[in-house]
Scaffold this active site. Structure first.
Site, short mmCIF file in Angstrom:
data_model
loop_
_atom_site.label_atom_id
_atom_site.label_comp_id
_atom_site.label_asym_id
_atom_site.label_seq_id
_atom_site.Cartn_x
_atom_site.Cartn_y
_atom_site.Cartn_z
N ARG A 5 -6.93 0.33 1.87
CA ARG A 5 -5.79 0.61 2.75
C ARG A 5 -5.66 2.12 2.99
NH1 ARG A 5 -1.24 -2.75 -0.42
NH2 ARG A 5 -2.48 -1.93 -2.14
N ASP A 22 -3.16 5.32 4.72
CA ASP A 22 -1.78 5.67 5.02
C ASP A 22 -1.59 6.01 6.49
OD1 ASP A 22 -1.06 5.38 2.34
OD2 ASP A 22 -1.42 7.49 1.89
N ARG A 61 -5.29 13.50 -0.97
CA ARG A 61 -4.39 14.50 -0.39
C ARG A 61 -3.80 15.40 -1.47
NH1 ARG A 61 -0.29 11.16 3.11
NH2 ARG A 61 0.63 13.25 3.33
#
Length: 278
Positions: A49, A51, A214
């Site tokens: 998945r 974001d 990130r």
């Protein structure tokens, strides 16, 4: 029969991959297009998945259907109903034991970063941005401390649903594509000694935590700017606390390159956009 698809998308306009009630996710659009083509509801499972704002170069999904079509029909058919920034790249029948997520032995991401005194324009939403010069050797040394099996709690978002924070970082590669021209001048005529260029960070691990890349990027950039020494990365790892790491960096330059599978499945390993990324 079970079908595997390779899907690419620009994530700027969507609220991530995972289906939501609003219907404005990549999965929602893909399943709607598949349903229109197949004339029956299709539910997909993905390899990883992403974001909101994160892009996919080769997301892999699988689904089951009784509809028999040629593999290329599963490419052109759904693409006729998808928005321009989502496209099926390939389709292939797979055995019933194949699972897009569980069969993956690794996952790959790239982060593309613009170093420039001026913010991105044409590349807005497609690259991260820093306006200070970065030290590539320092970032490489810092990244080397993350290789191997570690508890990555310090790089884990509070909303992460992974059962364990322990992951195996298999490789991190930092490369620079030098920009052209002289250092840019400010409006006052003082030179900014920052030659515009692109940095590309490639990560491969057995799996990743929510916001893990990130959060790592935030730390690497602090090291690259000279705000922290490369060895600081060891302290961040050892702390096992999100508070020890840098703030979460922008999603704009993050690309899911795709999963890695055993050769026995015979699935494609590249998509055209691999060669487009800086």
């Amino acid at each position: 029969m079970r079908i595997a698809l390779g899907v690419s998308y620009n994530g700027q306009a969507y609220k991530g991959w995972q289906s939501q009630p609003c219907g404005d996710t990549v999965q929602d659009h893909l399943e709607a297009a598949l349903g229109r083509f197949a004339t029956h509801e299709i539910s997909t499972l993905c390899a990883g998945r992403t974001d909101a704002g994160v892009h996919g170069i080769m997301q892999v999904v699988h689904f089951d259907t009784e509809l028999e079509r040629t593999p290329f029909s599963w490419v052109r058919g759904p693409n006729a109903f998808l928005p321009p920034d989502i496209a099926v790249q390939w389709a292939q029948p797979v055995p019933d034991e194949f699972h897009s997520r569980a069969s993956a032995i690794a996952r790959r991401y790239a982060y593309v970063l613009l170093q420039s005194p001026v913010r991105p324009s044409v590349e807005a939403g497609r690259v991260g941005w820093v306006f200070q010069a970065l030290d590539g050797q320092a970032m490489e040394r810092a990244a080397s401390y993350l290789l191997g099996e570690h508890d990555f709690t310090s790089f884990r978002a509070s909303a992460c649903q992974a059962k364990s924070p322990v992951k195996i970082m298999q490789s991190i590669r930092v490369t620079q594509r030098a920009g052209a021209g002289q250092p840019m001048e400010s409006g006052r005529g003082a030179a900014h000694h920052v030659t515009p260029c692109y940095w590309r960070f490639e990560f491969q691990a057995n799996a990743f935590l929510h916001h893990m890349i990130r959060n790592i990027m935030g730390c690497l950039i602090m090291v690259g700017q000279g705000l922290k020494e490369p060895q600081w990365m060891l302290d961040v790892l050892a702390a096992r606390s999100r508070d020890a790491a840098a703030p979460t960096f922008s999603p704009d330059g993050l690309y899911f390159l795709g999963p890695v599978y055993d050769d026995k499945w015979g699935l494609p390993t590249r998509a055209p956009a691999y060669d487009w990324l800086p």
